[in-house]
Design an enzyme around this catalytic site. Structure first.
Site, PDB file in Angstrom:
ATOM      1  N   GLY A  22       8.325 -14.205   4.726  1.00 34.57           N
ATOM      2  CA  GLY A  22       7.259 -14.843   5.065  1.00 34.57           C
ATOM      3  C   GLY A  22       6.887 -14.911   3.428  1.00 34.57           C
ATOM      4  CD  GLN A  52       2.757 -14.215  -0.152  1.00 36.49           C
ATOM      5  OE1 GLN A  52       2.957 -14.595   0.639  1.00 36.49           O
ATOM      6  NE2 GLN A  52       2.982 -13.235  -0.332  1.00 36.49           N
ATOM      7  CB  CYS A  86       3.059  -7.666  -0.055  1.00 38.31           C
ATOM      8  SG  CYS A  86       2.365  -9.140  -0.324  1.00 38.31           S
ATOM      9  CG  LEU A  87       7.470 -12.049  -1.488  1.00 41.04           C
ATOM     10  CD1 LEU A  87       7.749 -13.135  -1.329  1.00 41.04           C
ATOM     11  CD2 LEU A  87       9.022 -11.274  -2.409  1.00 41.04           C
ATOM     12  CG  HIS A 123       2.643  -9.561   6.010  1.00 42.73           C
ATOM     13  ND1 HIS A 123       2.348  -7.620   5.212  1.00 42.73           N
ATOM     14  CD2 HIS A 123       1.946 -10.185   4.779  1.00 42.73           C
ATOM     15  CE1 HIS A 123       2.476  -7.951   4.226  1.00 42.73           C
ATOM     16  NE2 HIS A 123       2.912  -9.460   3.368  1.00 42.73           N
ATOM     17  CD  GLU A 124       3.754 -13.916   5.440  1.00 40.13           C
ATOM     18  OE1 GLU A 124       3.448 -14.446   4.796  1.00 40.13           O
ATOM     19  OE2 GLU A 124       4.708 -13.021   5.450  1.00 40.13           O
ATOM     20  CG  HIS A 173      -0.734 -12.774   2.892  1.00 39.39           C
ATOM     21  ND1 HIS A 173      -1.452 -12.781   1.922  1.00 39.39           N
ATOM     22  CD2 HIS A 173       0.608 -12.694   2.754  1.00 39.39           C
ATOM     23  CE1 HIS A 173       0.180 -11.606   1.094  1.00 39.39           C
ATOM     24  NE2 HIS A 173       1.023 -12.105   2.013  1.00 39.39           N
TER      25      HIS A 173
HETATM   26 ZN   LIG Z   1       2.559 -10.529   1.754  1.00 40.95          ZN
END
Ligand SMILES: [Zn+2]
Length: 176
Positions: A46, A51, A97-98, A139-140, A143
């Site tokens: 995701g 981000q 998380c990225l 989670h997204e 963000h």
């Molecule tokens: Zn993340």
């Protein structure tokens, strides 16, 4: 197609509460394509627009049915202005998380959610999700509200992780 740079914690832009998309045009569709490519390149399931430094409520996801066997593109979805209409149950999962490199931690979230969003053609869609899919959606959506998974941890655990990241970043700065 352009690969986008993924912002890393503690980049302050990650705290942005992103703006609603008012019209779905070619710019938004290009953003979705670039975000999708960037997510795959980073081996994520995701990615949210915040981000990649974009102040818009757009997320892409491709959550595998089986984490051990990913089939790229099978469950690919782009959501514009996603909202959680209902949530129930609870599930604990070790998230990463990225934008928060090298950190995984157990986060407790709703196990079932009902989502409303627009798809890339601008159609209103509503669906229910459970398990890892529900976790990734929460989670997204966090963000695009400027919330990271580490913000969902206990203050003690969060401080520990923030210190660990700070130390790693300092070590990186000293390294040549
Ligand atoms: Zn993340």
């Amino acid at each position: 197609m352009t690969l986008l740079g993924i912002l890393k914690y503690p980049d302050p832009f990650l705290k942005t509460k992103a703006k609603k998309v008012e019209s779905i045009d070619d710019g938004i569709r290009a953003l979705i394509r670039d975000m999708t490519e960037t997510m795959y390149q980073a081996r994520g399931i995701g990615l949210a627009a915040t981000q990649v430094g974009v102040d818009k409520r757009v997320v892409v996801l491709d959550v595998p049915d089986d984490e051990e066997r990913r089939e790229r593109g099978k469950n690919l979805m782009a959501l514009i202005n996603p909202e959680i209409l209902e949530s129930s149950g609870s599930i604990k999962y070790e998230e990463g998380c990225l934008s928060v490199q090298g950190i995984n931690a157990d986060v407790e979230r709703a196990s079932n959610v009902k989502i409303r969003a627009l798809d890339r053609e601008g159609n209103a869609i509503e669906f229910e999700a459970e398990g890892l899919f529900a976790i990734a959606l929460q989670h997204e959506i966090d963000h695009i509200d400027g919330i990271l998974f580490i913000d969902r941890l206990s203050p003690l655990k969060r401080d520990m992780i923030k210190r660990k990241i700070k130390k790693a970043l300092e070590a990186e700065e000293r390294a040549l």
